[in-house]
Design an enzyme around this catalytic site. Structure first.
Site, short mmCIF file in Angstrom:
data_model
loop_
_atom_site.label_atom_id
_atom_site.label_comp_id
_atom_site.label_asym_id
_atom_site.label_seq_id
_atom_site.Cartn_x
_atom_site.Cartn_y
_atom_site.Cartn_z
N LYS A 142 0.88 -1.20 0.05
CA LYS A 142 0.03 0.13 -0.22
C LYS A 142 0.98 1.20 0.19
O LYS A 142 2.14 1.17 0.44
CB LYS A 142 -0.90 0.06 1.21
CG LYS A 142 -2.07 0.88 1.09
CD LYS A 142 -3.39 0.15 0.44
CE LYS A 142 -4.60 0.84 0.34
NZ LYS A 142 -5.68 -0.02 -0.13
N ASP B 187 -7.13 3.98 -4.45
CA ASP B 187 -7.83 4.10 -3.11
C ASP B 187 -8.56 5.49 -2.80
O ASP B 187 -8.61 6.38 -3.91
CB ASP B 187 -6.75 3.57 -1.94
CG ASP B 187 -7.45 3.34 -0.65
OD1 ASP B 187 -7.90 1.99 -0.70
OD2 ASP B 187 -7.35 3.92 0.04
#
Ligand code: NDP
Ligand code: 2IT
Length: 446
Positions: free
Chosen positions: A126, A166
């Protein structure tokens, strides 16, 4: 002496006492692993927990960029390459002022188990930045993305680490990021997913997280001889995941009555049908407006401060952000006879609220299972890029659906195997964990 999982949790807390979201995510996983850790000592003998809570690599960098008035701005950015046991690092990028190391480590840690559940060969990662795209012009966002990618491009690649979107990173940002990567590296590869259709994107990737979250709740209901038909659904958020969750609920005969953003919630008792949803998509994605504008257009709706969890519903789909359902929100939902919760967002339910749902026998689908459709179709985008082809909408949608069914099945059968009937949290965590842990053992101490 404390058990193995508790000892490792204590080590994580001692090492990074301020990383509250990361500690929350680690506890949530490790506390459910006891049955498998007891049944097979190889995990403890190989120090798998100590290794699995430590990212393989953390990259932190400066992002300088120039705003429209000519002023130099500086943001902080990260890429967490958490675990590559079962494939290249894979996971989104978040641009939001709240972004810090704790939040990205929690998201990357979750991603490791989520990606394992998808059945596809993807490790977990991430990244992101504390840059706030809100109120910025396209030019400012482009210059930020270019500077961000100037550094990130050294650390990623189609076979090593493949970022995606995201919060705050959608099609526009992925476009600017891809353009800069291509220019710097002189190669056109599948290094990012969520690309636009004209240049390597996959059909259904924009829809995938929201659709997948609804397919998952449909499976939970089906497993309990019920369906979405006629159900009243509250959704939080009004971004990518929320919008396509609404579209799929409408498709399957349910009625969505709310959307929200960080300013508040709109409640439309008549239901947000496809025409109203098209308005929301234009408002949020093109005009970049706020959800409160909805009540100016649709007079039957009201806007209130706060979240949607006091609205009567059969099903709740949290699709905004972490820790958005507190235990008092959970109690409200239970009091209003909510049957099922399926998490489009990552870790939206606080640990106390999860306990409330489980005690009240609410069907509770945790994010790493329920929102895995997004990264699953990212995996399918990587496959299409590798074999230089494009599958049809129907082909990708049916693969997504069968992946969500398989995740549901893994949760149910794993929970059953360890005597935790109907416990989706334990099922998802153990099923996600064992594949990664066994692969780590196979590959030695690396
Ligand atoms: P978007 O940026 O498209 O939308 C985010 C939405 O959540 C906006 O409505 C935003 O409102 C709201 N929101 C964000 N932060 C907060 C906050 N602190 N408090 C209240 N509302 C907030 O993001 P996505 O729809 O892509 O992501 C939503 C969630 O889904 C996240 O948890 C993400 O990690 C998760 N997720 C996303 C996937 C994807 O493929 N995109 C895949 C799997 C999970 P505002 O405009 O006011 O900030
Ligand atoms: O949280 C997530 O799974 C995502 N943001 C999607 C990640 C991806 O690589 O598609």
């Amino acid at each position: 002496m404390a058990n193995y999982a508790d000892r490792v949790i204590d080590q994580v807390i001692a090492r990074d006492p301020n990383q509250v979201e990361f500690i929350q995510a680690v506890k949530e996983v490790l506390e459910t692993l006891s049955p498998v850790l007891k049944a097979d000592k190889k995990y403890e003998e190989n120090s798998i927990l100590e290794r699995i809570v430590e990212p393989e690599r953390v990259i932190m960098f400066r992002v300088p960029w120039v705003d429209d008035s000519g002023k130099v701005k500086v943001n902080r950015a990260f890429r967490i390459q958490f675990n590559s046991a079962i494939g290249p690092y894979k996971g989104g990028l978040r641009f939001h002022p709240s972004v810090n190391l704790s939040i990205l480590k929690f998201l990357a840690f979750e991603q490791v188990f989520k990606n394992s559940l998808t059945t596809l060969p993807m490790g977990g990662g991430k990244g992101g930045s504390d840059f706030d795209p809100r109120g910025k012009t396209d030019g400012e966002v482009m210059r930020f993305c270019q500077s961000f990618m100037s550094e990130l491009s050294r650390h990623i690649g189609s076979n090593t680490d493949v970022p995606a979107g995201d919060i705050g990173v959608g099609a526009r940002e992925i476009g600017y990021l891809f353009g800069q990567y291509k220019k710097l590296r002189k190669e056109f590869t599948g290094v990012l997913t969520g690309k636009s259709l004209n240049w390597g994107g996959s059909l259904i990737r924009p829809e995938a997280t929201g659709y997948g979250c609804v397919y998952f709740v449909e499976e939970m209901l089906k497993h309990n001889s019920d369906s979405l038909e006629g159900k009243v659904v509250t959704i939080s958020g009004s971004g990518n995941v929320a919008q396509f969750a609404c579209e799929k609920v409408n498709d399957l005969g349910g009625k969505v009555v709310s959307f929200s953003d960080s300013d508040g919630t709109i409640f439309d008792p008549e239901g947000i049908d496809d025409e109203k949803l098209a308005y929301v998509m234009d408002l949020k994605n093109i005009q970049r407006g706020r959800i409160r504008n909805y009540v100016e257009k649709y007079q039957g709706a009201t806007f209130v401060k706060g979240n949607p969890w006091s609205i009567d519903c059969d099903i709740a789909l949290p699709c905004a952000t972490q820790n958005e359902i507190s235990s008092s929100d959970a109690k409200n939902l239970i009091k209003n006879n909510c049957l099922a919760v399926s998490e489009g967002a990552n870790m939206p339910t606080t640990p106390n609220a999860v306990e409330c749902f489980q005690e009240a026998n609410v069907l509770y689908g945790p994010g790493k299972a329920a929102n895995a459709g997004g990264v699953a179709v990212s995996g399918l985008e990587m496959s299409q890029n590798s074999i230089r082809t494009n599958w049809t909408r129907g082909e990708v949608d049916s693969k997504l659906k069968s992946i969500m069914q398989s995740i549901h099945e893994q949760c149910i059968t794993t929970a059953e195997h360890y005597d935790c009937h109907g416990d989706y949290v334990t099922g998802a965590n153990i099923a996600g964990f064992t594949k990664v842990a066994d692969s780590m053992i196979d590959q030695g101490v690396v």
